[in-house]
Motif scaffolding. Structure first.
Motif, PDB file in Angstrom:
ATOM      1  N   LEU A   1      41.920  46.504  77.152  1.00 34.29           N
ATOM      2  CA  LEU A   1      42.514  47.351  78.183  1.00 34.29           C
ATOM      3  C   LEU A   1      41.928  47.004  79.550  1.00 34.29           C
ATOM      4  O   LEU A   1      42.658  46.876  80.543  1.00 34.29           O
ATOM      5  CB  LEU A   1      42.277  48.816  77.842  1.00 34.29           C
ATOM      6  CG  LEU A   1      42.957  49.876  78.703  1.00 34.29           C
ATOM      7  CD1 LEU A   1      43.190  51.160  77.903  1.00 34.29           C
ATOM      8  CD2 LEU A   1      42.141  50.207  79.953  1.00 34.29           C
ATOM      9  N   ALA A   2      40.610  46.842  79.615  1.00 37.52           N
ATOM     10  CA  ALA A   2      39.961  46.504  80.882  1.00 37.52           C
ATOM     11  C   ALA A   2      40.447  45.161  81.407  1.00 37.52           C
ATOM     12  O   ALA A   2      40.732  44.997  82.598  1.00 37.52           O
ATOM     13  CB  ALA A   2      38.446  46.484  80.691  1.00 37.52           C
ATOM     14  N   HIS A   3      40.554  44.174  80.530  1.00 41.26           N
ATOM     15  CA  HIS A   3      41.003  42.848  80.953  1.00 41.26           C
ATOM     16  C   HIS A   3      42.457  42.875  81.411  1.00 41.26           C
ATOM     17  O   HIS A   3      42.849  42.114  82.301  1.00 41.26           O
ATOM     18  CB  HIS A   3      40.823  41.856  79.809  1.00 41.26           C
ATOM     19  CG  HIS A   3      39.391  41.592  79.473  1.00 41.26           C
ATOM     20  ND1 HIS A   3      38.981  41.006  78.294  1.00 41.26           N
ATOM     21  CD2 HIS A   3      38.256  41.855  80.161  1.00 41.26           C
ATOM     22  CE1 HIS A   3      37.668  40.918  78.279  1.00 41.26           C
ATOM     23  NE2 HIS A   3      37.205  41.428  79.397  1.00 41.26           N
ATOM     24  N   ALA A   4      43.270  43.756  80.817  1.00 35.13           N
ATOM     25  CA  ALA A   4      44.667  43.875  81.240  1.00 35.13           C
ATOM     26  C   ALA A   4      44.754  44.360  82.677  1.00 35.13           C
ATOM     27  O   ALA A   4      45.630  43.934  83.445  1.00 35.13           O
ATOM     28  CB  ALA A   4      45.411  44.835  80.308  1.00 35.13           C
ATOM     29  N   LEU A   5      43.860  45.257  83.079  1.00 36.18           N
ATOM     30  CA  LEU A   5      43.888  45.777  84.438  1.00 36.18           C
ATOM     31  C   LEU A   5      43.587  44.692  85.468  1.00 36.18           C
ATOM     32  O   LEU A   5      44.050  44.765  86.613  1.00 36.18           O
ATOM     33  CB  LEU A   5      42.877  46.915  84.591  1.00 36.18           C
ATOM     34  CG  LEU A   5      43.110  48.158  83.719  1.00 36.18           C
ATOM     35  CD1 LEU A   5      41.993  49.163  83.923  1.00 36.18           C
ATOM     36  CD2 LEU A   5      44.458  48.790  84.029  1.00 36.18           C
ATOM     37  N   LEU A   6      42.817  43.687  85.062  1.00 41.19           N
ATOM     38  CA  LEU A   6      42.424  42.622  85.986  1.00 41.19           C
ATOM     39  C   LEU A   6      43.244  41.350  85.799  1.00 41.19           C
ATOM     40  O   LEU A   6      42.994  40.352  86.467  1.00 41.19           O
ATOM     41  CB  LEU A   6      40.938  42.303  85.806  1.00 41.19           C
ATOM     42  CG  LEU A   6      39.975  43.404  86.265  1.00 41.19           C
ATOM     43  CD1 LEU A   6      38.556  43.094  85.822  1.00 41.19           C
ATOM     44  CD2 LEU A   6      40.036  43.574  87.770  1.00 41.19           C
ATOM     45  N   GLY A   7      44.214  41.372  84.874  1.00 41.75           N
ATOM     46  CA  GLY A   7      45.021  40.180  84.640  1.00 41.75           C
ATOM     47  C   GLY A   7      44.247  39.047  84.018  1.00 41.75           C
ATOM     48  O   GLY A   7      44.504  37.875  84.314  1.00 41.75           O
ATOM     49  N   LEU A   8      43.315  39.373  83.128  1.00 45.56           N
ATOM     50  CA  LEU A   8      42.445  38.362  82.524  1.00 45.56           C
ATOM     51  C   LEU A   8      42.733  38.152  81.040  1.00 45.56           C
ATOM     52  O   LEU A   8      41.841  37.826  80.272  1.00 45.56           O
ATOM     53  CB  LEU A   8      40.973  38.770  82.711  1.00 45.56           C
ATOM     54  CG  LEU A   8      40.501  38.864  84.157  1.00 45.56           C
ATOM     55  CD1 LEU A   8      39.057  39.370  84.214  1.00 45.56           C
ATOM     56  CD2 LEU A   8      40.613  37.516  84.860  1.00 45.56           C
ATOM     57  N   LEU A   9      43.988  38.338  80.634  1.00 42.71           N
ATOM     58  CA  LEU A   9      44.371  38.167  79.234  1.00 42.71           C
ATOM     59  C   LEU A   9      44.905  36.758  78.989  1.00 42.71           C
ATOM     60  O   LEU A   9      45.432  36.111  79.903  1.00 42.71           O
ATOM     61  CB  LEU A   9      45.436  39.203  78.858  1.00 42.71           C
ATOM     62  CG  LEU A   9      44.999  40.669  78.916  1.00 42.71           C
ATOM     63  CD1 LEU A   9      46.192  41.582  78.663  1.00 42.71           C
ATOM     64  CD2 LEU A   9      43.892  40.943  77.916  1.00 42.71           C
ATOM     65  N   PRO A  10      44.808  36.265  77.749  1.00 41.72           N
ATOM     66  CA  PRO A  10      45.334  34.929  77.434  1.00 41.72           C
ATOM     67  C   PRO A  10      46.866  34.897  77.472  1.00 41.72           C
ATOM     68  O   PRO A  10      47.530  35.941  77.552  1.00 41.72           O
ATOM     69  CB  PRO A  10      44.805  34.672  76.014  1.00 41.72           C
ATOM     70  CG  PRO A  10      44.554  36.024  75.443  1.00 41.72           C
ATOM     71  CD  PRO A  10      44.133  36.890  76.593  1.00 41.72           C
ATOM     72  N   GLY A  11      47.409  33.701  77.393  1.00 41.95           N
ATOM     73  CA  GLY A  11      48.843  33.517  77.544  1.00 41.95           C
ATOM     74  C   GLY A  11      49.692  34.128  76.452  1.00 41.95           C
ATOM     75  O   GLY A  11      50.896  34.337  76.650  1.00 41.95           O
ATOM     76  N   ASN A  12      49.113  34.402  75.284  1.00 42.36           N
ATOM     77  CA  ASN A  12      49.900  34.979  74.195  1.00 42.36           C
ATOM     78  C   ASN A  12      49.933  36.500  74.234  1.00 42.36           C
ATOM     79  O   ASN A  12      50.379  37.141  73.286  1.00 42.36           O
ATOM     80  CB  ASN A  12      49.368  34.508  72.839  1.00 42.36           C
ATOM     81  CG  ASN A  12      47.974  35.034  72.543  1.00 42.36           C
ATOM     82  OD1 ASN A  12      47.204  35.313  73.468  1.00 42.36           O
ATOM     83  ND2 ASN A  12      47.631  35.141  71.272  1.00 42.36           N
ATOM     84  N   ALA A  13      49.470  37.087  75.326  1.00 44.15           N
ATOM     85  CA  ALA A  13      49.445  38.548  75.449  1.00 44.15           C
ATOM     86  C   ALA A  13      50.758  39.043  76.038  1.00 44.15           C
ATOM     87  O   ALA A  13      51.302  38.462  76.984  1.00 44.15           O
ATOM     88  CB  ALA A  13      48.287  38.992  76.325  1.00 44.15           C
TER      89      ALA A  13
END
Length: 306
Positions: free
Chosen positions: A47-59
């Motif tokens: 959830l935290a990484h989603a807020l910063l746009g730090l998720l991998p390409g398969n997300a």
């Protein structure tokens, strides 16, 4: 400051879909700390990484996360990568990462990394001012990350996180590997930042740390928020069976673990995900309970109505 509504994150894998976060909604306001708590693997850091746009390409990400500051509103989920990189990270949202020493560049001194953050983020404060804020002297700043203690590395990343003068701080498991006195010191710093008017989203599995700093607590289980409310209420009178189990598992309580294991996020059970571990399960638990009045539990909702 931050309004999250219906945030969902899933990952496409060969033969499976991992539902890491499902329909999360909460708010973080200036001068307040919201602690997001739960067992490891429940989706907090995703959830935290989603807020910063730090998720991998398969997300795959759905919902919204609107950050409001200075009269401007920005949906972090729909924002272009360039906007997140140049406008949000470090400037609007400061990140205090998990495992601070591992987050720092190993071949550069703490001083050079702090000065770089001050320069690139055009900080209103000097590197020396930030260092002094967190009790860092010249000898500390001239060390490499492997020469820093856990507590000293924590202070360095705290200073870097404040370099851009962000209104929102996202602290992702900032107490990992620290002993209790250092945990208390780190939480004291977060509380001071809240008292200055900043908003803080604390990601942690340490309820004692959350109790030290949080105004509000959100409990996450298997990717869903199951309880949300004032910290004192959640810690003293938890309404969801899982939240009650987390509280009872603390050393100063019954110190009893929650029976069973959390489900894999790629094989979630139908209905309430906590039902296989719950002693209060009812036939209604075959359906997923909504988060209503701060709790996602059919039995708790029935008790409240009664």
């Amino acid at each position: 400051m931050l309004d999250v509504d219906g945030l969902s994150v899933s990952f496409a894998l060969p033969g499976a879909t991992v539902r890491a976060v499902t329909d999360a909604s909460f708010q973080v306001r200036p001068g307040r700390c919201l602690a997001l708590v739960g067992e490891s693997g429940c989706g907090k850091s995703v959830l935290a990484h989603a807020l910063l746009g730090l998720l991998p390409g398969n997300a795959a990400v759905g919902g919204s996360a609107v950050l409001r500051t200075g009269g401007e509103a920005l949906d972090l989920i729909g924002a272009p990568p360039a906007v997140l990189a140049r406008k949000v990270r470090g400037r609007m949202i400061g990140l205090i990462p998990q495992s601070p020493a591992g987050h720092l560049t190993p071949v550069r001194t703490a001083r050079s990394q702090l000065e770089e953050a001050v320069r690139e983020l055009r900080s209103p404060r000097t590197a020396r001012e930030l260092a002094e804020r967190f009790g860092l002297g010249d000898a500390d700043l001239d060390r490499y990350p492997h020469e820093l203690s856990g507590g000293m590395a924590q202070r360095v990343v705290n200073a870097i996180a404040l370099a851009g003068d962000p209104g929102l701080l996202l602290a992702d498991e900032p107490t990992t590997g620290l002993d209790r006195p250092l945990v208390d010191r780190a939480m004291g710093v977060l509380r001071e930042l809240c008292d200055e008017g900043r908003a803080v989203l604390l990601i942690t599995h340490d309820l004692r740390a959350a109790e030290r700093v949080a105004d509000d607590i959100a409990v996450m289980y298997a990717g869903r928020l199951v309880e949300l409310g004032p910290a004192a209420q959640v810690l003293e009178r938890p309404r969801h069976p899982y939240a009650a189990g987390l509280v009872d598992a603390q050393p100063d309580r019954s110190f009893a673990p929650i029976p069973g294991m959390p489900p894999e996020l790629s094989h979630l059970p139908g209905g309430c995900a906590f039902a296989p571990r719950c002693a209060r399960v009812t036939p209604a638990c075959r359906a997923v309970p909504p988060l209503a009045d701060g709790v996602a539990c059919w039995e708790a909702a029935d008790a409240a109505r009664a």
